[in-house]
Scaffold this motif. Structure first.
Motif, short mmCIF file in Angstrom:
data_model
loop_
_atom_site.label_atom_id
_atom_site.label_comp_id
_atom_site.label_asym_id
_atom_site.label_seq_id
_atom_site.Cartn_x
_atom_site.Cartn_y
_atom_site.Cartn_z
N ARG A 160 0.83 -1.20 0.00
CA ARG A 160 0.00 0.00 0.00
C ARG A 160 0.87 1.25 0.00
N ALA A 161 1.91 1.24 0.81
CA ALA A 161 2.80 2.40 0.89
C ALA A 161 3.52 2.63 -0.43
N VAL A 162 3.90 1.56 -1.10
CA VAL A 162 4.54 1.71 -2.42
C VAL A 162 3.54 2.26 -3.43
N GLY A 163 2.31 1.74 -3.39
CA GLY A 163 1.27 2.19 -4.32
C GLY A 163 0.89 3.64 -4.15
N ALA A 164 1.08 4.19 -2.94
CA ALA A 164 0.70 5.58 -2.68
C ALA A 164 1.41 6.55 -3.61
N GLU B 136 -4.40 2.57 -4.21
CA GLU B 136 -4.49 2.00 -2.86
C GLU B 136 -3.35 1.02 -2.58
N THR B 137 -2.93 0.31 -3.60
CA THR B 137 -1.85 -0.66 -3.45
C THR B 137 -1.16 -0.83 -4.80
N ILE B 138 0.10 -1.27 -4.79
CA ILE B 138 0.86 -1.37 -6.03
C ILE B 138 0.20 -2.32 -7.02
N GLU B 139 -0.55 -3.30 -6.51
CA GLU B 139 -1.25 -4.22 -7.42
C GLU B 139 -2.18 -3.47 -8.37
N GLU C 102 -2.31 -3.96 -12.35
CA GLU C 102 -3.42 -4.71 -12.94
C GLU C 102 -4.47 -3.86 -13.64
N ARG C 103 -4.54 -2.58 -13.34
CA ARG C 103 -5.60 -1.74 -13.88
C ARG C 103 -5.05 -0.72 -14.87
N ALA C 104 -5.60 -0.72 -16.05
CA ALA C 104 -5.20 0.26 -17.04
C ALA C 104 -5.54 1.66 -16.55
N GLY C 105 -4.70 2.62 -16.89
CA GLY C 105 -4.97 3.99 -16.49
C GLY C 105 -3.71 4.74 -16.16
#
Length: 251
Positions: free
Chosen positions: A168-172, A177-180, A184-187
């Protein structure tokens, strides 16, 4: 650095020792007998040699192709990076037993993969093509990438709740919300991950963090370190606090 001339196994160990004086290297030996035959078969190379490295946290083995075109400076870079990461991450890498430079892994001969981590047995395999062709600039990053796999797989197993918070901290940084989600999500977040890290980082969450780790490790301490790797380093320090410096007079 130009490829070294033909060498005996022991001279490779001596050369690495001279280049990485803060560890103890050796003795070196060629793989012989039945065991050596099977090692060579697994490595995908007819001639292999190995030496041990003692780095203050224990020992690990480095196995490599015993060939004239072996780039000894690149081999030394692997030893230096592995020892430095074991010092930095302490118990998280104590399970490392073998760094093997070979062609035995699926995807190595084709050039599809630069390395493979086998966390269950504490082994890292690096594509021998990098060392026979003198791809010096890539060696440290690939080594750090694969060693991060060793760290993260153990982290996920032993500190699962914290590993979720880590991702989650990496994704921020990417505003998700999370690096996943960036993987996984286009955008926008996905595009940013590809642009600022690499295409390969967008193939899976575990490759995203390993790509970040490899590039962070190689850029740490630089004034011009990109923000994405600076952020990743701060997250790493939060979940893997750096070891305390030795007290004055300690040996």
């Amino acid at each position: 650095m130009e490829p070294q001339p033909h060498h005996q196994a022991v001279s490779v160990a001596e050369a690495v020792q001279a280049l990485v004086p803060h560890v103890t290297v050796g003795p070196a030996a060629r793989a012989g007998g039945v065991r050596g035959f099977f090692r060579a078969a697994v490595a995908g190379l007819p001639d292999t040699a190995q030496f041990t490295v003692s780095d203050g946290r224990g020992r690990f083995t480095v196995r490599y192709p015993d060939r004239a075109e072996l780039h000894v400076g690149s081999l030394a870079k692997v030893v230096e990076a592995a020892a430095a990461m074991r010092t930095r991450f302490e118990a998280a890498l104590d399970h490392l037993r073998l760094v093997s430079i070979d062609l035995g892994q699926e995807g190595f001969v084709s050039g599809r993969w630069a390395g493979v981590a086998e966390a269950s047995v504490g082994q890292v395999h690096l594509n021998a093509s990098l060392f026979l062709a003198g791809e010096y600039a890539l060696v440290e990053e690939v080594t750090a990438h694969e060693l991060w796999h060793q760290i993260e797989i153990a982290f996920n197993a032993r500190r699962y709740r914290e590993s979720i918070e880590f991702r989650r901290a990496v994704g921020a940084y990417f505003g998700v919300e999370t690096i996943e989600h960036a993987v996984e999500r286009a955008g926008q977040a996905h595009d940013q991950l590809v642009r600022e890290v690499s295409d390969y980082a967008a193939t899976s969450a575990i490759e995203a963090t390993a790509e970040l780790a490899g590039k962070w490790w190689c850029s740490r301490g630089r004034d011009d370190q990109p923000a994405v790797f600076r952020h990743f380093g701060a997250v790493v320090d939060r979940f893997f606090p750096p070891p305390a410096p030795p007290t004055e007079g300690a040996r």
